[in-house]
Scaffold this motif. Structure first.
Motif, PDB file in Angstrom:
ATOM      1  N   LEU A  77       0.832  -1.205   0.000  1.00  0.00           N
ATOM      2  CA  LEU A  77       0.000   0.000   0.000  1.00  0.00           C
ATOM      3  C   LEU A  77       0.865   1.254   0.000  1.00  0.00           C
ATOM      4  N   ASP A  78       1.914   1.260   0.812  1.00  0.00           N
ATOM      5  CA  ASP A  78       2.809   2.421   0.865  1.00  0.00           C
ATOM      6  C   ASP A  78       3.446   2.681  -0.500  1.00  0.00           C
ATOM      7  N   ALA A  79       3.862   1.608  -1.166  1.00  0.00           N
ATOM      8  CA  ALA A  79       4.499   1.758  -2.475  1.00  0.00           C
ATOM      9  C   ALA A  79       3.512   2.312  -3.495  1.00  0.00           C
ATOM     10  N   MET A  80       2.286   1.824  -3.465  1.00  0.00           N
ATOM     11  CA  MET A  80       1.274   2.288  -4.408  1.00  0.00           C
ATOM     12  C   MET A  80       0.929   3.754  -4.172  1.00  0.00           C
ATOM     13  N   ILE A  81       0.815   4.125  -2.903  1.00  0.00           N
ATOM     14  CA  ILE A  81       0.482   5.520  -2.572  1.00  0.00           C
ATOM     15  C   ILE A  81       1.622   6.456  -2.959  1.00  0.00           C
ATOM     16  N   ALA A  82       2.871   6.024  -2.726  1.00  0.00           N
ATOM     17  CA  ALA A  82       4.018   6.861  -3.092  1.00  0.00           C
ATOM     18  C   ALA A  82       4.023   7.139  -4.595  1.00  0.00           C
ATOM     19  N   SER A  83       3.745   6.095  -5.391  1.00  0.00           N
ATOM     20  CA  SER A  83       3.697   6.278  -6.844  1.00  0.00           C
ATOM     21  C   SER A  83       2.533   7.179  -7.245  1.00  0.00           C
ATOM     22  N   PHE A  84       1.404   6.974  -6.572  1.00  0.00           N
ATOM     23  CA  PHE A  84       0.229   7.793  -6.873  1.00  0.00           C
ATOM     24  C   PHE A  84       0.496   9.265  -6.591  1.00  0.00           C
ATOM     25  N   GLU A  85       1.067   9.553  -5.430  1.00  0.00           N
ATOM     26  CA  GLU A  85       1.309  10.950  -5.066  1.00  0.00           C
ATOM     27  C   GLU A  85       2.326  11.597  -6.002  1.00  0.00           C
ATOM     28  N   SER A 362      -0.423  -0.848 -10.437  1.00  0.00           N
ATOM     29  CA  SER A 362      -0.707  -1.066  -9.018  1.00  0.00           C
ATOM     30  C   SER A 362      -1.017  -2.530  -8.740  1.00  0.00           C
ATOM     31  N   SER A 363      -1.724  -3.169  -9.661  1.00  0.00           N
ATOM     32  CA  SER A 363      -2.062  -4.583  -9.486  1.00  0.00           C
ATOM     33  C   SER A 363      -0.796  -5.429  -9.377  1.00  0.00           C
ATOM     34  N   LYS A 364       0.196  -5.121 -10.181  1.00  0.00           N
ATOM     35  CA  LYS A 364       1.443  -5.884 -10.139  1.00  0.00           C
ATOM     36  C   LYS A 364       2.238  -5.603  -8.874  1.00  0.00           C
ATOM     37  N   VAL A 365       2.199  -4.358  -8.415  1.00  0.00           N
ATOM     38  CA  VAL A 365       2.859  -4.038  -7.137  1.00  0.00           C
ATOM     39  C   VAL A 365       2.214  -4.836  -6.017  1.00  0.00           C
ATOM     40  N   TRP A 366       0.890  -4.897  -6.029  1.00  0.00           N
ATOM     41  CA  TRP A 366       0.170  -5.629  -4.983  1.00  0.00           C
ATOM     42  C   TRP A 366       0.504  -7.124  -5.033  1.00  0.00           C
ATOM     43  N   MET A 367       0.506  -7.708  -6.229  1.00  0.00           N
ATOM     44  CA  MET A 367       0.810  -9.131  -6.355  1.00  0.00           C
ATOM     45  C   MET A 367       2.242  -9.443  -5.926  1.00  0.00           C
ATOM     46  N   ASN A 368       3.184  -8.602  -6.326  1.00  0.00           N
ATOM     47  CA  ASN A 368       4.593  -8.879  -6.063  1.00  0.00           C
ATOM     48  C   ASN A 368       5.010  -8.572  -4.633  1.00  0.00           C
ATOM     49  N   THR A 369       4.294  -7.680  -3.968  1.00  0.00           N
ATOM     50  CA  THR A 369       4.678  -7.284  -2.610  1.00  0.00           C
ATOM     51  C   THR A 369       3.784  -7.924  -1.556  1.00  0.00           C
ATOM     52  N   ALA A 370       2.480  -7.849  -1.753  1.00  0.00           N
ATOM     53  CA  ALA A 370       1.545  -8.446  -0.787  1.00  0.00           C
ATOM     54  C   ALA A 370       1.365  -9.941  -1.019  1.00  0.00           C
ATOM     55  N   LYS A 371       1.806 -10.437  -2.180  1.00  0.00           N
ATOM     56  CA  LYS A 371       1.710 -11.857  -2.533  1.00  0.00           C
ATOM     57  C   LYS A 371       0.258 -12.331  -2.614  1.00  0.00           C
ATOM     58  N   LEU A 372      -0.579 -11.517  -3.240  1.00  0.00           N
ATOM     59  CA  LEU A 372      -1.991 -11.845  -3.408  1.00  0.00           C
ATOM     60  C   LEU A 372      -2.394 -11.601  -4.858  1.00  0.00           C
ATOM     61  N   MET A 373      -3.324 -12.392  -5.327  1.00  0.00           N
ATOM     62  CA  MET A 373      -3.766 -12.249  -6.707  1.00  0.00           C
ATOM     63  C   MET A 373      -4.652 -11.030  -6.857  1.00  0.00           C
ATOM     64  N   THR A 374      -4.373 -10.225  -7.865  1.00  0.00           N
ATOM     65  CA  THR A 374      -5.154  -9.026  -8.101  1.00  0.00           C
ATOM     66  C   THR A 374      -6.605  -9.355  -8.438  1.00  0.00           C
ATOM     67  N   SER A 375      -7.485  -8.410  -8.167  1.00  0.00           N
ATOM     68  CA  SER A 375      -8.897  -8.562  -8.550  1.00  0.00           C
ATOM     69  C   SER A 375      -9.113  -8.202 -10.005  1.00  0.00           C
ATOM     70  N   ASN A 376      -8.118  -7.569 -10.628  1.00  0.00           N
ATOM     71  CA  ASN A 376      -8.233  -7.112 -12.008  1.00  0.00           C
ATOM     72  C   ASN A 376      -8.023  -8.288 -12.962  1.00  0.00           C
ATOM     73  N   VAL A 377      -9.060  -8.710 -13.634  1.00  0.00           N
ATOM     74  CA  VAL A 377      -9.003  -9.907 -14.479  1.00  0.00           C
ATOM     75  C   VAL A 377      -8.193  -9.709 -15.747  1.00  0.00           C
ATOM     76  N   THR A 378      -7.850  -8.472 -16.072  1.00  0.00           N
ATOM     77  CA  THR A 378      -7.096  -8.216 -17.297  1.00  0.00           C
ATOM     78  C   THR A 378      -5.586  -8.273 -17.080  1.00  0.00           C
ATOM     79  N   VAL A 379      -5.162  -8.365 -15.832  1.00  0.00           N
ATOM     80  CA  VAL A 379      -3.729  -8.356 -15.522  1.00  0.00           C
ATOM     81  C   VAL A 379      -3.186  -9.786 -15.514  1.00  0.00           C
TER      82      VAL A 379
END
Length: 450
Positions: A77-85, A362-379
């Motif tokens: 989450l921190d990584a995603m927010i940093a990129s967003f900001e 963001s989906s890839k950051v979440w998968m690679n860092t949180a180790k969870l499958m994204t909800s985005n079916v296109t990724v």
């Protein structure tokens, strides 16, 4: 009129909720229970929000409150927010962390005080009274929902409205240490009988088979839910918790619930005295260290497990409740869901943030860092961890059951239910009485309903 009642009732409900949730504890990671915001601070924030425009010289602040305890999720989450900001210099995201054992009470307190965060964290169907009171925004048709796995969107849907954006596809199952299984000469079980044979094999070797986070109220529930959702969906008991909550049927009259609680009680028979002091974080550390071979919980723990044991070999299997392998399906549902306050004065900035969370990057950051499958079916998951690919294989082979089919108790009903489960598993074997447990739960649920 409904909103007025909700605010008046919040103060009364808060006292009861805080008393109930004191039995549990936070996940054990570094958390901060945020106190009330002063009226002066609120006025200053509202003034800034009214005059600020995204992209103008003034900066808009989005207040996001969550209760994620796993460090891997927080890092993602921190990584995603940093990129967003960095990409949106006109928007700042202010993150607050609250205790997972009392988040509902905390939200009620904020809302009753007129200080609702712009974005909150939780499962809409377990917070239905917030939706009924008009406090959550309907996200149906918003861009962030366009590529969400439909079964996850369904679980965020109440009365036709979509009241949360799920960032990942979660699972509940039995996670296991492949090395320990190999050394013990056992394989991942496919039936209930095989499951307890594996447990007994380890127990006979002097190794307790399960990680039991019995000092964490939600961890206790995850043990039950790792198999009961599949069991309920296969036996026509999809509405069992809601029927209980609404006074339609009592749990003590349901034979399948009794059967499930007997299995749940058997899990507890493998505990030791120290398990009553184990919380989520300690459980993760113990599992990563190879102290015990199995952990009935959610996939959210695997990010921290892998971080603590990068060379470890871990797998998972649906917790078997039946001796028919085809009936033992993998729990799939929402876990990390962001809900938007209907009171927000900065919807444009909030939706810009959620749309960013839904993006491929963001989906890839979440998968690679949180180790969870994204909800985005296109990724694509081609570059994801093997663990995430394994989840996808269950989905692709249709060996899954949607959590949305078996909705949980909501709010204070959920807290009371989980508290009773926690009290039950900590009892000595001779004192655990399933019939009494169900009668006690029926009584507690009825008391809240009145």
């Amino acid at each position: 009129m409904k909103k007025m009642y909700f605010k008046r009732a919040s103060a009364l409900l808060l006292a009861g909720l805080m008393a109930a949730t004191m039995v549990g504890c936070s996940s054990g990671s570094k958390t901060e229970t945020v106190g009330e915001v002063s009226s002066q601070e609120t006025k200053e924030t509202e003034s800034k929000v009214d005059t600020a425009k995204t992209g103008s010289g003034d900066q808009v602040t989005v207040r996001l409150v969550h209760y994620m305890g796993e460090q891997s999720k927080r890092d993602a989450l921190d990584a995603m927010i940093a990129s967003f900001e960095a990409e949106n210099p006109g928007i700042k995201v202010d993150v607050e962390v609250v205790a997972s054992s009392s988040y509902i009470a905390t939200y009620k307190n904020y809302i009753a005080a007129g200080e609702a965060p712009d974005i909150m964290f939780g499962k809409p169907q377990t917070m239905k009274e917030f939706v009924d009171g008009g406090y959550f925004m309907d996200l149906k048709g918003e861009d962030c929902m366009k590529n969400v796995l439909p079964m996850l969107a369904d679980e965020c849907t109440i009365d036709g409205g979509v009241y949360g954006f799920p960032i990942d596809a979660q699972v509940k199952a039995t996670f296991y240490n492949k090395k320990m299984f190999k050394e013990a000469g056992v394989e991942a079980p496919k039936t209930k009988e095989e499951f307890f044979k594996v447990a007994d094999t380890f127990n006979d070797k002097g190794i307790k088979p399960f990680i039991h986070p019995y000092n964490f109220i939600h961890g206790v529930f995850h043990e039950l839910d790792s198999f009961f959702t599949s069991m309920a969906a296969a036996t026509g008991n999809e509405s069992v918790w809601r029927d209980s909550q609404e006074g339609k049927k009592e749990l003590s009259d349901n034979e399948k619930v009794k059967e499930a609680m007997e299995m749940f009680s058997k899990f507890a028979s493998y505990k030791d005295a120290g398990d009553t002091a184990v919380d989520q974080t300690q459980g993760i550390q113990n599992f990563a260290a190879g102290q015990r071979p199995m952990y009935m919980n959610g996939g959210w723990l695997m990010g921290d497990v892998i971080a603590a044991s990068p060379d470890g070999e871990f797998g998972m299997f649906p917790t078997p409740w039946s001796d028919n392998p085809k009936e033992n399906k993998l729990w799939v549902g929402i876990d990390d869901v962001f809900v938007v306050s209907s009171q927000t004065k900065q919807k444009e900035a909030v939706m810009t943030l959620l749309n960013y969370f839904a993006s491929e990057d963001s989906s890839k950051v979440w998968m690679n860092t949180a180790k969870l499958m994204t909800s985005n079916v296109t990724v694509s998951t081609d570059d994801a961890d093997e663990f995430i690919k394994e989840i996808k294989s269950y989905i692709d082979n249709d060996m899954i059951v949607s959590k949305s089919l078996v909705p949980d108790y909501t709010s204070e009903y959920s807290t009371a239910f989980r508290t009773k489960l926690q009290e039950f598993v900590t009892l000595d074997d001779s004192k655990r009485d399933v019939a009494k447990l169900l009668q006690d739960i029926d009584y507690e649920i009825a008391s809240i309903r009145q």
